[in-house]
Design a protein around this motif. Structure first.
Motif, short mmCIF file in Angstrom:
data_model
loop_
_atom_site.label_atom_id
_atom_site.label_comp_id
_atom_site.label_asym_id
_atom_site.label_seq_id
_atom_site.Cartn_x
_atom_site.Cartn_y
_atom_site.Cartn_z
N GLN A 1 0.77 -1.27 -0.12
CA GLN A 1 0.01 -0.03 0.08
C GLN A 1 0.85 1.23 -0.10
O GLN A 1 0.58 2.43 -0.67
N LYS A 2 1.98 1.19 0.57
CA LYS A 2 2.83 2.56 0.85
C LYS A 2 3.42 2.72 -0.50
O LYS A 2 3.64 3.91 -1.15
N LEU A 3 3.73 1.53 -1.30
CA LEU A 3 4.49 1.80 -2.51
C LEU A 3 3.25 2.32 -3.67
O LEU A 3 3.93 3.15 -4.32
N ARG A 4 2.25 2.01 -3.23
CA ARG A 4 1.15 2.39 -4.46
C ARG A 4 0.77 3.81 -3.95
O ARG A 4 0.65 4.50 -4.83
N LEU A 5 0.76 4.40 -2.76
CA LEU A 5 0.77 5.53 -2.53
C LEU A 5 1.93 6.41 -2.96
O LEU A 5 1.65 7.58 -3.69
N THR A 6 3.27 5.98 -2.82
CA THR A 6 4.18 6.65 -3.29
C THR A 6 4.28 6.70 -4.74
O THR A 6 4.51 7.91 -5.46
N LEU B 1 10.88 10.48 -0.95
CA LEU B 1 9.90 11.16 -0.69
C LEU B 1 10.06 12.50 0.14
O LEU B 1 9.26 13.18 0.51
N LYS B 2 11.26 12.79 0.22
CA LYS B 2 11.87 13.99 0.80
C LYS B 2 11.30 13.97 2.57
O LYS B 2 10.99 15.08 2.71
N LEU B 3 11.40 13.25 3.02
CA LEU B 3 10.63 13.04 4.52
C LEU B 3 11.82 13.17 5.31
O LEU B 3 13.04 12.96 5.14
N GLU B 4 11.48 13.76 6.67
CA GLU B 4 12.62 13.84 7.70
C GLU B 4 12.63 12.68 8.36
O GLU B 4 13.80 12.52 9.08
N GLN B 5 11.82 11.70 8.32
CA GLN B 5 11.75 10.27 8.94
C GLN B 5 12.98 9.36 8.05
O GLN B 5 13.12 9.48 7.05
N PRO B 6 13.56 8.82 9.04
CA PRO B 6 14.69 7.87 8.58
C PRO B 6 13.76 6.74 7.88
O PRO B 6 12.63 6.41 7.79
N GLY B 7 14.48 5.83 6.98
CA GLY B 7 14.21 4.87 6.32
C GLY B 7 13.19 3.80 7.36
O GLY B 7 12.28 3.26 6.92
N ALA B 8 13.94 3.45 8.45
CA ALA B 8 13.13 2.43 9.21
C ALA B 8 11.92 2.72 9.75
O ALA B 8 10.94 1.99 9.83
N ALA C 1 1.92 11.51 6.61
CA ALA C 1 3.20 12.22 6.62
C ALA C 1 3.62 12.63 5.36
O ALA C 1 4.05 13.82 5.04
N ILE C 2 3.33 11.95 4.19
CA ILE C 2 3.66 12.00 2.75
C ILE C 2 2.57 13.22 2.57
O ILE C 2 2.98 14.24 1.73
N CYS C 3 1.32 13.30 2.90
CA CYS C 3 0.29 14.29 2.39
C CYS C 3 0.82 15.87 3.23
O CYS C 3 0.75 16.69 2.30
N ALA C 4 1.53 15.74 4.38
CA ALA C 4 1.77 17.04 4.96
C ALA C 4 3.02 17.38 4.24
O ALA C 4 3.16 18.69 3.93
N ARG C 5 3.95 16.66 3.85
CA ARG C 5 5.33 17.02 3.37
C ARG C 5 4.99 17.57 1.90
O ARG C 5 5.67 18.35 1.40
N HIS C 6 4.00 17.00 1.10
CA HIS C 6 3.74 17.43 -0.28
C HIS C 6 2.54 18.40 -0.53
O HIS C 6 2.13 18.32 -1.67
N GLY C 7 1.82 18.64 0.45
CA GLY C 7 0.78 19.46 0.45
C GLY C 7 -0.72 18.99 -0.34
O GLY C 7 -0.92 19.73 -1.26
N ILE C 8 -0.88 17.48 0.07
CA ILE C 8 -1.78 16.99 -0.89
C ILE C 8 -2.93 16.41 0.34
O ILE C 8 -2.51 16.01 1.17
#
Length: 311
Positions: free
Chosen positions: A7-12, A65-72, A85-92
């Motif tokens: 699901q995360k890959l599809r959102l990405t 994804l240009k996130l502040e969180q680490p890969g883990a 997190a990705i919605c907040a980071r990319h304004g969607i």
């Protein structure tokens, strides 16, 4: 522990606008040319049948994804937290991203189906057990031609056998699906029909295999029959005169070599192919002797008629 990877890959992919796995892999290479994001395994990741084991994949994912969180964190986060997190980071808005992901998944599925179908296009040398009782125990050679047909992932197939009584030619649609590859082919100038039920196609697709079901063509009476079949892809079509029954002492490997395929260790190849084609049978096609069926038919016909006379 990694969770919700598919699901995360599809959102990405929806966020980035990548349609295919190849596009998604290219995006990962854009942030790390030596990324461990593996195109070959991405299909399993997107289907939820496996997940990346290298932590570096998740680190590259975080950079992508240009996130502040680490890969883990990407690996271990719940789906709601990842989405937020990705919605907040990319304004969607979340609803918009999920809508895109649904549409993206449908488009990607159609693209994959079309791509997989086109990968089947080509010609194949086919080997199966002879259905005719006059050639019991022998192999028969046929040729299969698959072409792109109508629709998003339609395919047409033509199967030919060179019989002593003349050419047998059947045609129809071939349907690729997740759990198999199916074709119901009908004789172009007669009433014969063959049904092919094959293993799902996989790339590069050098061989198709499964079952052929039909009735015997040459014999005193038609017999419903089932036999294993192998279809080996050819780089060039077989000559029109090629085919028919393989001699009892014939070699499939040498026969394929005559069609331009370079085969090494021919004896080992012949043993393996012969073992597959024989399966659990006595060396011939799986058939019901007509007398066995007729004795049961006779018994129940009598029951049916007797009961009908009592009503």
């Amino acid at each position: 522990m990694a969770q919700h990877i598919a699901q995360k890959l599809r959102l990405t992919a929806a966020l980035l606008g990548t349609v295919t796995r190849k596009d998604l892999a290219a995006a990962f290479r854009g942030v790390n040319p030596k990324t461990a994001f593996d195109l070959g395994r991405a299909d399993k990741w997107l289907q939820g049948r496996a997940q990346p084991r290298q932590l570096s994949v998740y680190d590259d994912w975080s950079k992508l994804l240009k996130l502040e969180q680490p890969g883990a964190w990407i690996a271990e986060s719940d789906l709601a937290g990842f989405t937020a997190a990705i919605c907040a980071r990319h304004g969607i808005e979340r609803g918009e991203l999920e809508r895109r992901a649904g549409a993206h998944f449908d488009a990607a599925s159609r693209h994959e189906e079309r791509s997989l179908g086109l990968a089947l296009v080509g010609t194949y040398a086919c080997y199966s057990r002879a259905l005719s009782p006059y050639y019991r125990g022998q192999l028969i050679r046929g040729s299969l031609s698959i072409e792109a047909g109508p629709g998003a992932h339609g395919l047409t197939a033509a199967y030919r056998e060179a019989l002593p009584t003349g050419q047998l030619l059947l045609g129809g649609l071939m349907t690729p699906a997740k759990r198999g590859l199916y074709a119901l082919l009908k004789e172009t100038s007669g009433e014969a029909q063959f049904f092919f039920c094959l293993f799902p196609h996989s790339r590069p697709g050098s061989v198709l295999g499964g079952y052929l079901c039909g009735t015997s063509i040459i014999g005193p009476e038609p017999q419903p029959s089932l036999t294993r079949i192998l279809m080996i892809r050819l780089r060039n079509p077989a000559p029109h005169t090629w085919g028919g029954y393989l001699p009892s002492d014939g070699s499939i490997a040498r026969d394929l070599a005559s069609l331009g395929l370079s085969i090494e260790q021919t004896e080992a190849v012949d043993r393996q192919l012969a073992q597959f084609l024989a399966g659990d049978s006595d060396g011939g096609a799986n058939q019901i002797p007509p007398a066995e069926f007729r004795s049961i038919l006779d018994m129940f016909d009598r029951y049916w008629l007797r009961q009908s006379g009592q009503t």
